[in-house]
Design a protein around this motif. Sequence first.
Motif, PDB file in Angstrom:
ATOM      1  N   LYS A 119       0.825  -1.218   0.000  1.00 31.28           N
ATOM      2  CA  LYS A 119       0.000   0.000   0.000  1.00 31.28           C
ATOM      3  C   LYS A 119       0.853   1.259   0.000  1.00 31.28           C
ATOM      4  O   LYS A 119       0.415   2.304  -0.464  1.00 31.28           O
ATOM      5  CB  LYS A 119      -0.961  -0.006   1.180  1.00 31.28           C
ATOM      6  N   VAL A 120       2.062   1.184   0.529  1.00 32.10           N
ATOM      7  CA  VAL A 120       2.947   2.345   0.596  1.00 32.10           C
ATOM      8  C   VAL A 120       4.290   1.977  -0.032  1.00 32.10           C
ATOM      9  O   VAL A 120       4.890   0.964   0.323  1.00 32.10           O
ATOM     10  CB  VAL A 120       3.151   2.807   2.061  1.00 32.10           C
ATOM     11  N   ASP A 126      -0.927   5.010  -0.678  1.00 33.00           N
ATOM     12  CA  ASP A 126      -1.977   4.019  -0.476  1.00 33.00           C
ATOM     13  C   ASP A 126      -2.206   3.295  -1.799  1.00 33.00           C
ATOM     14  O   ASP A 126      -1.836   3.795  -2.869  1.00 33.00           O
ATOM     15  CB  ASP A 126      -3.279   4.678  -0.009  1.00 33.00           C
TER      16      ASP A 126
END
Length: 162
Positions: A119-120, A126
């Motif tokens: 997500k990162v 995100d």
Amino acid sequence: MALTWAESYLGRVRTSVGDTETILFVGARGVLLDDQNRLLLIQRSDNHRWAIPAGAMELGESMQDCAIREVWEETGLRATSLTPFAFHTTRTFTNEWGHTYQQILMSFRIHAWEGELLKVTDETVDAGFFPLDALPGPKSRIVEETLADLASFEATGRMVLK
């Protein structure tokens, strides 16, 4: 390891010609739809817009390799099967930093991939898979057009050329 902007081919060209000249941006994007027909979007770290994984080619790279690399850098997923569906050559845009580019960009439908979604990353804050009727915003301006291009390709079997 991903190159920094200054190390990238596009970053070096931009530094060489300055901020006011229009330059060519050659790159690729990768469209991933999971088995529930949800679209993978990233939230970019630079402008916080939701976007399809994409980016500029590096010297010696094919457009397909660019799509595979950009998806991997931005999501941690490595595309293993992909098909080109759209080729854009006429769009000119100016980004948030006042840099103007004419895009030469190929879009790929990614059918299979491996790895776990991150997500990162260095380029994202995100990421996730979203239903097509509930995409988060604010979105990059090209998300809807890319999905329309994919639908056209899937309906006709003909690559979209713009």
